[in-house]
Scaffold this motif. Structure first.
Motif, mmCIF file in Angstrom:
data_model
loop_
_atom_site.group_PDB
_atom_site.id
_atom_site.type_symbol
_atom_site.label_atom_id
_atom_site.label_comp_id
_atom_site.label_asym_id
_atom_site.label_seq_id
_atom_site.Cartn_x
_atom_site.Cartn_y
_atom_site.Cartn_z
ATOM 1 N N GLN A 146 6.467 8.328 50.948
ATOM 2 C CA GLN A 146 7.785 7.912 49.818
ATOM 3 C C GLN A 146 8.456 6.831 49.838
ATOM 4 O O GLN A 146 8.012 5.991 48.578
ATOM 5 N N GLN A 149 5.447 4.636 47.971
ATOM 6 C CA GLN A 149 4.682 4.914 46.911
ATOM 7 C C GLN A 149 6.102 4.529 46.295
ATOM 8 O O GLN A 149 5.066 4.002 45.230
ATOM 9 N N ARG A 150 7.178 4.044 46.567
ATOM 10 C CA ARG A 150 8.152 4.276 45.584
ATOM 11 C C ARG A 150 7.641 2.332 45.746
ATOM 12 O O ARG A 150 8.159 1.536 44.543
ATOM 13 N N PHE A 153 5.058 1.531 43.499
ATOM 14 C CA PHE A 153 5.849 1.593 42.084
ATOM 15 C C PHE A 153 6.453 0.379 41.780
ATOM 16 O O PHE A 153 6.375 -0.460 40.843
ATOM 17 N N LEU A 154 7.017 -0.038 42.173
ATOM 18 C CA LEU A 154 8.340 -1.214 42.122
ATOM 19 C C LEU A 154 7.683 -2.331 42.031
ATOM 20 O O LEU A 154 8.163 -3.803 40.588
ATOM 21 N N LYS A 162 13.674 -6.532 40.167
ATOM 22 C CA LYS A 162 12.686 -5.321 41.578
ATOM 23 C C LYS A 162 12.596 -6.539 42.630
ATOM 24 O O LYS A 162 12.559 -5.327 43.738
ATOM 25 N N MET A 169 14.217 -1.436 50.163
ATOM 26 C CA MET A 169 13.468 -0.491 50.403
ATOM 27 C C MET A 169 12.467 -1.414 51.490
ATOM 28 O O MET A 169 12.454 -0.339 52.587
#
Length: 304
Positions: A146, A149-150, A153-154, A162, A169
């Motif tokens: 996860q 995946q995040r 996207f970021l 960002k 993250m």
């Protein structure tokens, strides 16, 4: 893991072998590599520590001092800066490319996270969090999946904050990887730790008492800690609860026992310390994606 549609639509395909799309922020760079034809002995190297994670297809990795191995979707590999990778792409095709994510993280960022971990979640026995053994190859758990995946996207979105989002993250990703590495060490049948490590003693106790009822009260007493402190320290270091670790060890033992066609399912779950057949079935299927009975039958068919 899925790549965003806007990435696939906007990236430039300039090479059929390891076509690279890169996104750079303050403490990290994300590189996505795509290969659309079979190739051998492709060399790749980064000047920062890197987490490589397979997205699609298959690679064969050749690393210094290590046996060659297949690198498959859902798996990750942690490499030190300057590590030279030699890669084969035995199955890549134009319409079925191999895709891999490489997250290069600055050593400054890693050091800051390690300092924070040693201050806020110290290990037992006076040990310190430090860099894991590199060339660490593991299967992503749900949390790591996860986060990756995040991050995809970021890195690929256009947002004024960002850098801040990615920084948070990355800290979680580093912690999860260190815990996964620690769990691998404790989970190894041949792990070697300082004799005064209280968690090492507890792990040995669990393995020699799997057939018995194991609870937090007993284990915390073995660790010479309060129950709440023991639970917190165990999860901090290994990234999973004591109960999850016990179940992992019991399933490993069950897998070994089920290879004997003469043993019954009841004998297996009792030898492994499970309280009931239904709980054994549920835990085993969750870990192995197959019931114990089907696993044993599958093994028996493969013998003929």
């Amino acid at each position: 893991m899925r790549l965003p549609e806007h990435f696939l639509n906007n990236r430039k395909l300039e090479s059929l072998v390891e076509n690279q799309s890169s996104f750079t922020l303050d403490h990290a760079a994300m590189h996505i590599f795509e290969t659309h034809q079979q190739a051998e002995q492709v060399l790749l190297q980064f000047d920062q520590p890197v987490l490589a994670s397979m997205i699609e297809g298959k690679k064969v990795m050749h690393l210094r001092d290590y046996e060659s191995f297949q690198f498959l979707p859902g798996e990750s590999l942690v490499l030190p800066s300057g590590e030279l990778m030699c890669i084969d792409f035995p199955e890549a095709e134009y319409e079925n490319p191999t895709r891999c994510l490489a997250m290069a993280i600055s050593e400054e960022k890693i050091t800051k996270v390690l300092d924070w971990m040693n201050e806020t979640m110290p290990k037992t026995g006076g040990l310190h969090w430090g860099l894991m053994d590199y060339n660490f190859h593991f299967v992503n758990d749900a949390a790591v999946f996860q986060i990756l995946q995040r991050l995809v996207f970021l890195f690929t979105e256009d947002h004024p904050y960002k850098d801040y989002f990615v920084d948070n993250m990355l800290r979680e990703l580093i912690i999860r990887i260190l815990q996964t590495n620690e769990l691998k060490i404790y989970g190894s049948d041949t792990f070697t730790l300082r004799e005064n490590s209280r968690l090492a003693h507890v792990v040995r106790y669990i393995r020699t008492h799997l057939h018995e009822s194991l609870d937090i009260a007993t284990l915390s007493k073995e660790a010479c800690m309060s129950a709440s402190h023991f639970h917190r320290v165990f999860k901090n270091e290994l990234g999973i609860s004591p109960v999850e670790f016990i179940n992992n060890e019991r399933v490993k033992l069950a897998v070994s026992l089920l290879q004997n066609p003469e043993i019954s399912i009841k004998e297996v779950y009792m030898c492994c310390g499970f309280e009931s057949r239904s709980y054994f079935n549920r835990v085993f299927k969750h870990k192995q994606q197959i019931t114990p009975g089907d696993y044993q039958r599958l093994l028996q068919r493969s013998m003929f």
